[in-house]
Design an enzyme around this catalytic site. Sequence first.
Site, PDB file in Angstrom:
ATOM      1  N   TYR A 142       0.823  -1.215   0.000  1.00 42.29           N
ATOM      2  CA  TYR A 142       0.000   0.000   0.000  1.00 42.29           C
ATOM      3  C   TYR A 142       0.856   1.263   0.000  1.00 42.29           C
ATOM      4  CZ  TYR A 142      -4.656  -2.017   0.664  1.00 42.29           C
ATOM      5  OH  TYR A 142      -5.837  -2.658   0.478  1.00 42.29           O
ATOM      6  N   LYS A 193       3.369 -15.227   1.992  1.00 40.75           N
ATOM      7  CA  LYS A 193       3.715 -16.050   0.821  1.00 40.75           C
ATOM      8  C   LYS A 193       5.229 -16.166   0.754  1.00 40.75           C
ATOM      9  CE  LYS A 193       1.711 -17.198  -2.619  1.00 40.75           C
ATOM     10  NZ  LYS A 193       1.432 -18.595  -3.067  1.00 40.75           N
ATOM     11  N   ASP A 226      -2.516 -18.110   0.443  1.00 41.03           N
ATOM     12  CA  ASP A 226      -3.532 -18.680  -0.449  1.00 41.03           C
ATOM     13  C   ASP A 226      -4.225 -19.863   0.224  1.00 41.03           C
ATOM     14  OD1 ASP A 226      -1.139 -20.093  -0.623  1.00 41.03           O
ATOM     15  OD2 ASP A 226      -1.392 -20.630  -2.724  1.00 41.03           O
ATOM     16  N   ASP A 250      -6.321  -7.248   3.622  1.00 38.21           N
ATOM     17  CA  ASP A 250      -7.449  -6.604   2.946  1.00 38.21           C
ATOM     18  C   ASP A 250      -8.351  -7.674   2.337  1.00 38.21           C
ATOM     19  OD1 ASP A 250      -8.982  -4.494   1.772  1.00 38.21           O
ATOM     20  OD2 ASP A 250      -7.961  -4.880  -0.133  1.00 38.21           O
ATOM     21  N   ASP A 254     -12.158  -9.408   3.869  1.00 39.06           N
ATOM     22  CA  ASP A 254     -13.425  -9.410   3.124  1.00 39.06           C
ATOM     23  C   ASP A 254     -14.016 -10.816   3.080  1.00 39.06           C
ATOM     24  OD1 ASP A 254     -13.437  -6.695   2.560  1.00 39.06           O
ATOM     25  OD2 ASP A 254     -13.836  -6.972   0.421  1.00 39.06           O
TER      26      ASP A 254
HETATM   27  C1  IPM Z   1     -10.498  -1.597   3.437  1.00 39.10           C
HETATM   28  C2  IPM Z   1     -10.743  -0.962   2.101  1.00 39.10           C
HETATM   29  C3  IPM Z   1      -9.625   0.017   1.792  1.00 39.10           C
HETATM   30  C4  IPM Z   1      -8.329  -0.779   1.695  1.00 39.10           C
HETATM   31  C5  IPM Z   1      -9.835   0.871   0.533  1.00 39.10           C
HETATM   32  C6  IPM Z   1     -11.127   1.640   0.593  1.00 39.10           C
HETATM   33  C7  IPM Z   1      -8.670   1.791   0.280  1.00 39.10           C
HETATM   34  O1  IPM Z   1     -10.886  -1.949   1.131  1.00 39.10           O
HETATM   35  O2  IPM Z   1     -10.387  -0.859   4.437  1.00 39.10           O
HETATM   36  O3  IPM Z   1     -10.462  -2.823   3.512  1.00 39.10           O
HETATM   37  O4  IPM Z   1      -7.979  -1.317   0.639  1.00 39.10           O
HETATM   38  O5  IPM Z   1      -7.637  -0.874   2.714  1.00 39.10           O
HETATM   39 MG    MG Z   2     -10.917  -3.923   1.863  1.00 39.76          MG
END
Ligand code: IPM
Ligand code: MG
Length: 370
Positions: A142, A193, A226, A250, A254
């Site tokens: 990032y 990884k 993975d 990240d 999710d």
């Molecule tokens: C998160 C989001 C952010 C990230 C985006 C909005 C920049 O996906 O907080 O998970 O990638 O960190």
């Molecule tokens: Mg995210």
Amino acid sequence: MSTHKILMLPGDGIGPEVMAETGRVIDWLNGQTGHSFETESDLVGGSAYDAHGEAISESAMDKAMAADAVLFGAVGGPKWDAVPYEKRPEAGLLRLRKDLDLFANLRPAICYPALASSSSLRPEVIEGLDILILRELTGGVYFGEPKEIVTLENGEKRAVDTQLYTTHEIERIARVAFEIARTRGNRVTSMEKRNVMRSGVLWHEVVSAVHKSEYSDVKLDHMLADAGGMQLVRWPKQFDVIVTDNLFGDMLSDVAAMLTGSLGMLPSASLGAPDEATGKRKAMYEPVHGSAPDIAGQGKANPIAMIASLAMCLRYSFGQGEAADLVEGAIADVLADGIVTADIAAKGQNAVSTGEMGQAIVKAMGKRAG
Ligand code: IPM
Ligand code: MG
């Protein structure tokens, strides 16, 4: 009684709607004895860009620096697709994380019993799920430099992002992982990884060394990221705390979020190091979900992730565990009563609006408080 200063940054899309419901919870707490929260608001993301031409203004950054905690809604949307890369809505969020040095991102994934059937996985796989993804938040790809697109002599373009970690960055996130694990199931799984990335080799080495010298009472496992993703959907209950880098965190968070039924349920805390003099940490609390522009302004959004983020704020920034339990308990009560927003409604179940959900949670808090 000390007053806690909270900066609210609702942002874009559904951010303002879910933040308004969180404000309702804060107002209720302020009406009880033993609480004193002072709030102020500012712009971030696309709304800040529209007002100031930047994804966050200097004065909003100053307020964030001075606040005891920041509550963040969500940023982004198609309206800002064409703005320059450095000024895109997400840049405001990334600047907050970086300038406040919020390196530790806690993303708990808890499955509320009432929602076990909303997950895309079978109920027995996720019933009782309680795991925590700890994502490193200020390093890795990032922020690593160089980060650029250059045009080569032959006219072709070349894009570079840099995955970069230092010993210190890995050590400090590893320590947070082990400390948190001691308060929960005492197990950490580290994901990287190392089979293809040098940064993965160092990550593995440093996490192992910190474990050996300071935390050998905690059980540590390593998994390739993975395989970790696969295991997360195969049998998520095998995990307690997962510690991983910024990008893998990240993605994996999710995945973990969806295990619980909806992205609309998941809060997060981003913490800095404790200040040497005061012991206080800089901190920002935000839902894992995004700005959901497709449903913005329609009263459909689920405010639970944002309200649960306030609960994390009460617990981690203000040491008010009881108030945090009250908020979290009220969320569970409401869900157990079958009160749901559209994202978590089962087939045929009536969905309430964002505001009705906020009201129901405040009412349930009142009931619990007696
Ligand atoms: C998160 C989001 C952010 C990230 C985006 C909005 C920049 O996906 O907080 O998970 O990638 O960190
Ligand atoms: Mg995210």
